[in-house]
Design an enzyme around this catalytic site. Structure first.
Site, PDB file in Angstrom:
ATOM      1  NE  ARG A 110      -4.153   0.599  -9.818  1.00 36.01           N
ATOM      2  CZ  ARG A 110      -2.869   0.316 -10.058  1.00 36.01           C
ATOM      3  NH1 ARG A 110      -2.084   1.172 -10.665  1.00 36.01           N
ATOM      4  NH2 ARG A 110      -2.377  -0.847  -9.672  1.00 36.01           N
ATOM      5  CG  HIS A 137      -1.468  -3.309  -5.074  1.00 38.99           C
ATOM      6  ND1 HIS A 137      -2.484  -3.789  -5.878  1.00 38.99           N
ATOM      7  CD2 HIS A 137      -0.459  -2.949  -5.922  1.00 38.99           C
ATOM      8  CE1 HIS A 137      -2.112  -3.722  -7.147  1.00 38.99           C
ATOM      9  NE2 HIS A 137      -0.892  -3.219  -7.202  1.00 38.99           N
ATOM     10  CD  GLN A 140       2.440  -6.188  -7.197  1.00 43.38           C
ATOM     11  OE1 GLN A 140       1.930  -5.478  -8.055  1.00 43.38           O
ATOM     12  NE2 GLN A 140       3.421  -7.039  -7.479  1.00 43.38           N
ATOM     13  CG  ASP A 228       5.883   0.322  -3.712  1.00 41.87           C
ATOM     14  OD1 ASP A 228       6.072   0.572  -4.929  1.00 41.87           O
ATOM     15  OD2 ASP A 228       4.768   0.430  -3.165  1.00 41.87           O
ATOM     16  CB  CYS A 267       4.715  -4.005  -6.734  1.00 41.12           C
ATOM     17  SG  CYS A 267       4.714  -2.249  -6.321  1.00 41.12           S
ATOM     18  NE  ARG A 295      -0.629  -7.729 -10.007  1.00 42.28           N
ATOM     19  CZ  ARG A 295      -0.961  -6.445 -10.034  1.00 42.28           C
ATOM     20  NH1 ARG A 295      -0.029  -5.518 -10.129  1.00 42.28           N
ATOM     21  NH2 ARG A 295      -2.228  -6.056  -9.946  1.00 42.28           N
TER      22      ARG A 295
HETATM   23  N1   CP Z   1       2.309  -3.099  -9.693  1.00 44.82           N
HETATM   24  C1   CP Z   1       1.250  -2.496 -10.234  1.00 44.82           C
HETATM   25  O1   CP Z   1       0.141  -2.518  -9.697  1.00 44.82           O
HETATM   26  O2   CP Z   1       1.508  -1.892 -11.421  1.00 44.82           O
HETATM   27  P1   CP Z   1       0.509  -0.908 -12.180  1.00 44.82           P
HETATM   28  O3   CP Z   1       0.395   0.336 -11.329  1.00 44.82           O
HETATM   29  O4   CP Z   1       1.183  -0.632 -13.488  1.00 44.82           O
HETATM   30  O5   CP Z   1      -0.816  -1.587 -12.334  1.00 44.82           O
HETATM   31  N1  NVA Z   2       2.721   2.068  -3.727  1.00 40.90           N
HETATM   32  C1  NVA Z   2       2.562   2.274  -5.146  1.00 40.90           C
HETATM   33  C2  NVA Z   2       2.273   0.982  -5.823  1.00 40.90           C
HETATM   34  C3  NVA Z   2       2.089   1.077  -7.302  1.00 40.90           C
HETATM   35  C4  NVA Z   2       1.712  -0.235  -7.938  1.00 40.90           C
HETATM   36  C5  NVA Z   2       1.480   3.280  -5.396  1.00 40.90           C
HETATM   37  O1  NVA Z   2       0.436   3.229  -4.717  1.00 40.90           O
HETATM   38  O2  NVA Z   2       1.642   4.149  -6.255  1.00 40.90           O
END
Ligand code: CP
Ligand code: NVA
Length: 308
Positions: A110, A137, A140, A228, A267, A295
């Site tokens: 990540r 993502h 997701q 989101d 999400c 997930r």
């Molecule tokens: N939706 C999602 O990816 O959540 P986190 O950022 O908590 O992993």
């Molecule tokens: N768009 C958000 C998604 C988090 C899971 C971000 O990148 O922070």
């Protein structure tokens, strides 16, 4: 030597493989129904395998679902936050990938920079999983399509409306429109329009995609409305950004434009009073909690595909 099976983006994986991952996720979810949380699955396809999870940015769902999923499949994980590694002292992601590949069977990353993911992939010799970048993502999206199908049947032919920032999660929904056959209408303020490249790719691959600044137009008659965060982890927060996105809030008035039985998806993490009202996300149309649970099941489909 054959290439490792990376899970990097929904537009880079064959549609039949994506469907296979979802089938595996659904089958494993069904097989576990009624079992206590934490129990290991009966069959252990990943026994002896180790997943390294590298977090340059924070996570609740991705971290815990991959960790639990890996254990339920018989494998193990090592969680590496960025300050556990030598990255902050100048070691490259390329060298980190070369070295981690000598120890573990797969790497999940990540990060706020998609280039960093590409650098890892170029030098890793084990499967790499995109656990979110500034660009996409994909994990997701797999959980989201699984959830949509559980509640409303096949994704193919459904109308999904996206309200807000044309961000990383929006890009994976765009890729998914071509792979899973739902119509996607994105309502975003002009400066925050989604990736043109993703939209072009999806349209070239048969997707029905509309990009508009009218959120009512996008939501009209939709089966599913998605939002989101207004400020993603890689974004600068600003009053301008909030003002620009305020008309795109998913609230009771906006949901009234969708089908009577339309669902809401998010999400998480959510910001009640910003991209969605508490009444919607905590109300009966919200699938947010099922998405979060899925997930776990979707990660197990992804892990077995990468490592199977
Ligand atoms: N939706 C999602 O990816 O959540 P986190 O950022 O908590 O992993
Ligand atoms: N768009 C958000 C998604 C988090 C899971 C971000 O990148 O922070």
């Amino acid at each position: 030597m054959s290439q490792p099976r990376h899970f990097l983006d929904i537009d880079q994986i064959d549609g039949a493989a994506l469907r296979g991952i979802l089938d595996e996720a659904k089958a494993r979810k069904a097989a576990r129904a009624g079992q206590a949380k934490g129990l290991t699955d009966q069959d252990l396809p990943l026994a002896g395998k180790i997943l390294a999870m590298v977090f340059i940015q924070p996570s609740t769902r991705t971290r815990v679902s991959f960790d639990v999923g890996m254990r339920q499949l018989g494998g193990e994980t090592i969680v590496l936050n960025s300050d556990d590694l030598q990255l902050d002292r100048g070691e490259t992601m390329a060298d980190t990938g070369r070295v981690l590949s000598r120890y573990v069977d797969a790497i999940m990353l990540r990060t706020k920079s998609h280039e960093m993911l590409s650098e890892l992939v170029a030098h890793a010799t084990v499967p790499v999983i995109n656990g979110l970048t500034d660009a996409s993502h994909p994990c997701q999206l797999m959980a989201d399509v699984m959830t949509l199908e559980e509640h409303r049947g096949a994704a193919d032919g459904q109308v999904v409306a996206w309200a807000g920032d044309g961000n990383n999660v929006a890009t994976s929904w765009i890729h998914g429109a071509a792979q899973f056959g739902y119509e996607l209408r994105l309502a975003c303020p002009e400066p925050l329009h989604p990736s043109e490249r993703a939209v072009r790719w999806a349209r070239n691959n048969g997707a029905a995609i509309t990009v508009t600044e009218s959120v009512e137009e996008a939501v009209a008659g939709a089966d599913c409305v998605v939002s989101d965060a207004w400020v993603s982890m890689h974004d600068e927060d600003s009053a301008d950004r909030h003002n620009m996105l305020a008309p795109y809030q998913v609230n009771e008035q906006l949901m009234a434009h969708a089908k009577n039985d339309a669902v809401f998806m998010h999400c998480l993490p959510a910001h009640r009073g910003e991209e969605v009202t508490a009444g919607i996300i905590d109300g009966p149309r919200s699938l947010a909690w099922d998405e979060a649970e899925n997930r776990l099941h979707a990660q197990k489909g992804i892990l077995t595909w990468c490592l199977g």
